[in-house]
Scaffold this active site. Structure first.
Site, PDB file in Angstrom:
ATOM      1  N   HIS B  56     -12.163   0.276  15.333  1.00 42.19           N
ATOM      2  CA  HIS B  56     -12.551  -1.134  15.380  1.00 42.19           C
ATOM      3  C   HIS B  56     -13.242  -1.507  14.068  1.00 42.19           C
ATOM      4  O   HIS B  56     -13.788  -0.636  13.378  1.00 42.19           O
ATOM      5  CB  HIS B  56     -13.509  -1.371  16.554  1.00 42.19           C
ATOM      6  N   GLU B  58     -16.076  -2.871  13.398  1.00 38.80           N
ATOM      7  CA  GLU B  58     -17.496  -2.500  13.280  1.00 38.80           C
ATOM      8  C   GLU B  58     -17.681  -1.025  12.958  1.00 38.80           C
ATOM      9  O   GLU B  58     -18.537  -0.649  12.154  1.00 38.80           O
ATOM     10  CB  GLU B  58     -18.258  -2.789  14.586  1.00 38.80           C
ATOM     11  N   CYS B  86     -17.626  -4.581  21.568  1.00 38.88           N
ATOM     12  CA  CYS B  86     -17.386  -3.889  22.849  1.00 38.88           C
ATOM     13  C   CYS B  86     -18.489  -2.838  23.057  1.00 38.88           C
ATOM     14  O   CYS B  86     -19.359  -2.658  22.214  1.00 38.88           O
ATOM     15  CB  CYS B  86     -16.010  -3.218  22.815  1.00 38.88           C
ATOM     16  N   CYS B  89     -18.748  -0.272  20.197  1.00 38.84           N
ATOM     17  CA  CYS B  89     -19.325  -0.794  18.957  1.00 38.84           C
ATOM     18  C   CYS B  89     -20.793  -1.176  19.135  1.00 38.84           C
ATOM     19  O   CYS B  89     -21.608  -0.928  18.242  1.00 38.84           O
ATOM     20  CB  CYS B  89     -18.494  -1.968  18.452  1.00 38.84           C
TER      21      CYS B  89
END
Lengths: 166, 166
Positions: B56, B58, B86, B89
């Site tokens: 992801h 992040e 999420c 993260c």
């Protein structure tokens, strides 16, 4: 799901990974990823040595499993980890769509599979996984206790020298 | 904390990262990490292209920030991300000890900073961060809507061809 002799065998492999972490002065947590009765990835905590806050055993093992299998969906995988996963790792295990997570000792301060959160059981998320905790819990906890006791001793000796040298 | 003109400026940079993800057919989410009024890392979602469930925006940005600064504690950092983080993260942002997280649009299906969980505000964990949501939310959401609409169209065309060829 209850633990099986298979679970004990794979958790012993995760414990070996945890020991490797301890040998390089990392908090001893280890992980293996098993698909079709075979280990497809191993990992141990390297937060300090990689200077990376995401370098938990589970994240490194998931990344290695994905590299080895060349896919991000690990829906046939069972992940064995010596300490209950934190929110980051539990979330990563959801994102990886793993089938099952087996952990050793609980983490009262950060556990996100049973203790503080039950992220793998959240029906609002797009995936759930089975969880079995407490497998080789005593061995996993003992590794952590020994590590922190040793570190406190070292810090005490260091502080002593600093006082002497002051 | 309320959004500021600074926040809008940095979120525009995160939106540029999100666009890069869209260009390679990844779900368009982008992120920048800011320390002392400077971008120290950038990231965009690469789950499909890296075949890595942890890739992801992040996570990639946190890892890059740590590499660039050579430390895992990012307690002077503000993280700008176009979509609400999420669980993975949000947990990583706790583990990285970031000071503040600013996000664009909410994620009703997985958001773990406000929507489904408030992981950055959990007093049981060893770190908390400030959260500001809704900064450039419409732009961030529009990128996602356009992406998914385009993907549905492509899938429809592909399915049509498959039926013709059957």
């Amino acid at each position: 799901m209850e633990e099986s002799s298979e679970d004990l065998k794979w958790m012993d492999e995760a414990l070996k990974e945890a020991e490797k972490a301890g040998e390089i002065e990392e908090v001893p947590v280890g992980c293996v990823v098993v698909v079709d009765q075979q280990i497809v990835a191993r990992g141990y905590n390297k937060r300090e040595s990689l200077a990376d806050p995401t370098a938990h055993a589970e994240i490194l093992a998931i990344q290695q499993a994905s590299r080895n299998l060349q896919r991000w969906r690990l829906s046939d995988a069972t992940v064995y980890v010596t300490l209950e996963p934190c929110a980051m790792c539990a979330g990563a295990l959801v994102n990886a769509r793993v089938a099952r997570v087996v952990y050793g000792c609980s983490d009262p301060k950060g556990g996100a599979c049973d203790t503080l959160y039950q992220i793998g059981q959240d029906t609002r998320l797009n995936h759930r996984f089975e969880v079995t905790g407490g497998v080789r819990a005593e061995e996993a906890a003992q590794l952590l206790r020994d590590f922190f006791r040793e570190r406190r001793k070292k810090n005490k000796r260091r502080d002593g020298r600093e006082v002497e040298g002051a």
